[in-house]
Design a protein around this motif. Structure first.
Motif, PDB file in Angstrom:
ATOM      1  N   LYS A   1      -6.550  -0.368  -5.893  1.00 15.71           N
ATOM      2  CA  LYS A   1      -6.697  -0.858  -4.436  1.00 15.71           C
ATOM      3  C   LYS A   1      -6.999  -2.434  -4.538  1.00 15.71           C
ATOM      4  O   LYS A   1      -7.981  -2.680  -5.100  1.00 15.71           O
ATOM      5  CB  LYS A   1      -7.518  -0.163  -3.544  1.00 15.71           C
ATOM      6  CG  LYS A   1      -7.153   1.502  -3.570  1.00 15.71           C
ATOM      7  CD  LYS A   1      -8.247   2.362  -2.595  1.00 15.71           C
ATOM      8  CE  LYS A   1      -8.051   1.682  -1.279  1.00 15.71           C
ATOM      9  NZ  LYS A   1      -9.038   2.525  -0.358  1.00 15.71           N
TER      10      LYS A   1
ATOM     11  N   ASP B   1       0.970  -1.269   0.047  1.00 13.11           N
ATOM     12  CA  ASP B   1       0.016   0.013   0.044  1.00 13.11           C
ATOM     13  C   ASP B   1       0.805   1.340  -0.101  1.00 13.11           C
ATOM     14  O   ASP B   1       0.548   2.315  -0.502  1.00 13.11           O
ATOM     15  CB  ASP B   1      -0.966  -0.004   1.293  1.00 13.11           C
ATOM     16  CG  ASP B   1      -1.985  -0.998   1.141  1.00 13.11           C
ATOM     17  OD1 ASP B   1      -2.296  -1.625   0.014  1.00 13.11           O
ATOM     18  OD2 ASP B   1      -2.552  -1.432   2.181  1.00 13.11           O
TER      19      ASP B   1
ATOM     20  N   GLN C   1       1.876   1.836  -3.667  1.00 13.47           N
ATOM     21  CA  GLN C   1       0.905   2.341  -4.510  1.00 13.47           C
ATOM     22  C   GLN C   1       0.532   3.728  -4.315  1.00 13.47           C
ATOM     23  O   GLN C   1       0.154   4.283  -5.285  1.00 13.47           O
ATOM     24  CB  GLN C   1      -0.132   1.306  -4.189  1.00 13.47           C
ATOM     25  CG  GLN C   1      -0.412  -0.057  -4.563  1.00 13.47           C
ATOM     26  CD  GLN C   1      -0.665  -0.025  -6.323  1.00 13.47           C
ATOM     27  OE1 GLN C   1      -0.507   1.188  -6.804  1.00 13.47           O
ATOM     28  NE2 GLN C   1      -1.346  -1.201  -6.711  1.00 13.47           N
ATOM     29  N   TYR C   2       0.970   4.053  -2.926  1.00 13.43           N
ATOM     30  CA  TYR C   2       0.526   5.515  -2.711  1.00 13.43           C
ATOM     31  C   TYR C   2       1.446   6.285  -3.533  1.00 13.43           C
ATOM     32  O   TYR C   2       1.030   7.300  -4.561  1.00 13.43           O
ATOM     33  CB  TYR C   2       0.834   5.867  -1.260  1.00 13.43           C
ATOM     34  CG  TYR C   2       0.890   7.317  -0.898  1.00 13.43           C
ATOM     35  CD1 TYR C   2      -0.527   7.985  -0.957  1.00 13.43           C
ATOM     36  CD2 TYR C   2       1.802   8.396  -0.822  1.00 13.43           C
ATOM     37  CE1 TYR C   2      -0.569   9.520  -0.501  1.00 13.43           C
ATOM     38  CE2 TYR C   2       1.723   9.506  -0.601  1.00 13.43           C
ATOM     39  CZ  TYR C   2       0.612  10.040  -0.583  1.00 13.43           C
ATOM     40  OH  TYR C   2       0.360  11.481  -0.344  1.00 13.43           O
TER      41      TYR C   2
END
Length: 427
Positions: free
Chosen positions: A420, A269, A272-273
């Protein structure tokens, strides 16, 4: 006390590697005495003196977030240029609460919670700062703040502060102008932060406080206190707050803060940000958070169209490698690539959660429990917009029981849009 910012230093030519680096990398915003700081930084780089500087971190949460990463990188750059950074844990000041740009007082934390938060925060620094052989220090302001008496603080420190000056500072003035109460407890925060600088100056020869631009008022109070009490010249320097090209603070997503602790935010995550930042922010973020050569960064930020996505992957890889290691970065990249393959693709790097699946749980509620949506209605709306998938298959009805999708399976992959994803294992 003069203040200098990026709008009036365009013709300044730094002689020190430190000032040159923070300007080129986008860390510089304001300084109490830029020429003086440049001079002592150069002397330190030439081996003529030691240059000690600090940044303070209050223990208000169990982890630091992306906004604090700018500060840690500031310390990293400082050390790379020969400075000795002090990481100051604020167990003492956390009991008071920094009112800077807050619309209400921070909640009061128990001493046990403050200590727990401190332990969580400390974990990230070893990854970015070298503490071996005294090259850097980590101290806690509770060491001196719990020992100083109320009378001593008033007579020795408080007399150097005027209420007129304190209420004119932006952090106080804004609250007063908006008729938002500021407690006497919060009002004392700037005294304690200034006293921290004085103590660090006396104990460790610290002559520099670094911080975000929102700390400018507090930093200047410390600079002036050291001059008035000990007749010692010290310096303050700030960097811009982390904002995107639209002028919004960075570091938060729909799911919450972008934490630096891998236990609070999986490395996938985190990766991915950065992969999904706006095109216009790529160059700035590469300068701030990576150690790629500036020529390479310039090449990457000039990429256009689909090619800019390659620059974003490099950005995500480099920052994730710094915080979580190169293996975690590579695993996140492979998992991201697997998102665009068939069900047989390798999704082993995706974040995973284990949940109870009972007969009353709907698919919408499952997506909520997995953290992909904030509410059932949000999940239903996304499904109606063709933005929900289970095992890479689009679904439009999320009202049916979740148990049905686990028939014959130990886990399923839930996806919200193309960005996501999470693996849900059945308990």
């Amino acid at each position: 006390m003069s203040s200098q910012n990026t709008t009036i230093i365009s013709d300044f030519k730094p002689k020190s590697a430190f000032i040159n680096m923070i300007m080129e990398r986008g860390h510089y915003y304001q300084s109490s005495d830029l020429e003086g700081l440049d001079k002592i930084a150069l002397e330190a780089e030439q081996g003529k003196r030691e240059l000690v500087g600090y940044i303070g971190y209050d223990c208000t949460a169990p982890s630091l977030h992306v906004g604090s990463l700018t500060q840690i990188m500031f310390q990293r750059r400082f050390q790379q240029c020969g400075g000795k950074p002090i990481t100051l844990m604020g167990s003492g000041t956390t009991r008071i609460g920094d009112p800077s740009f807050k619309n209400e007082a921070r909640p009061v934390l128990t001493l046990e919670k403050i200590e727990e938060n401190k332990r969580g925060i400390q974990k990230v620094f070893d990854k970015l700062i070298d503490f071996s052989d005294g090259k850097a220090l980590m101290v806690d302001n509770i060491e001196w703040l719990e020992k100083v008496s109320w009378l001593e603080m008033l007579s020795e420190i408080g007399r150097h502060f005027t209420v007129n000056k304190m209420i004119s500072l932006e952090i106080v003035k804004r609250r007063l102008d908006d008729e938002i109460p500021i407690t006497f407890l919060e009002f004392n925060y700037m005294l304690l932060q200034a006293y921290d600088f004085l103590e660090l100056s006396r104990r460790y020869g610290c002559v520099l406080q670094m911080g975000g631009s929102d700390q400018w008022g507090n930093i200047i109070q410390g600079v002036e206190l050291c001059r008035r009490v000990d007749n010692r010249e010290v310096f303050g320097v700030t960097q811009p707050l982390l904002m995107n090209s639209a002028g919004q603070k960075m570091g938060k997503t729909v799911s919450g803060a972008v934490w630096l602790d891998g236990d609070m935010l999986p490395s996938f995550d985190f990766w991915q940000y950065w992969r999904n930042v706006d095109d216009a922010d790529v160059g700035k973020l590469l300068r701030l958070f990576t150690e790629l050569p500036l020529d390479e960064i310039k090449r990457l930020e000039e990429l256009q169209g689909a090619e800019i996505n390659e620059a974003k992957k490099i950005l995500a890889n480099e920052i994730t490698a710094l915080l979580h290691g190169r293996d975690a970065a590579n695993s996140a990249l492979q998992a991201a690539q697997a998102q665009f393959t068939s069900q047989g693709g390798d999704a082993s790097g995706l974040p995973t959660v284990e949940l109870e699946i009972d007969g009353e749980l709907s698919i919408a509620a499952l997506f909520v429990k997995a953290g992909l949506f904030a509410s059932n209605s949000e999940a239903k709306k996304a499904a109606a917009n063709n933005s929900v998938s289970i095992d890479d298959i689009k679904i439009s009805d999320v009202t049916s029981p979740a148990a049905a999708i686990f028939e014959g399976k130990a886990s399923v992959k839930l996806s919200s849009s193309k960005k996501k994803h999470i693996i849900v294992k059945k308990k």
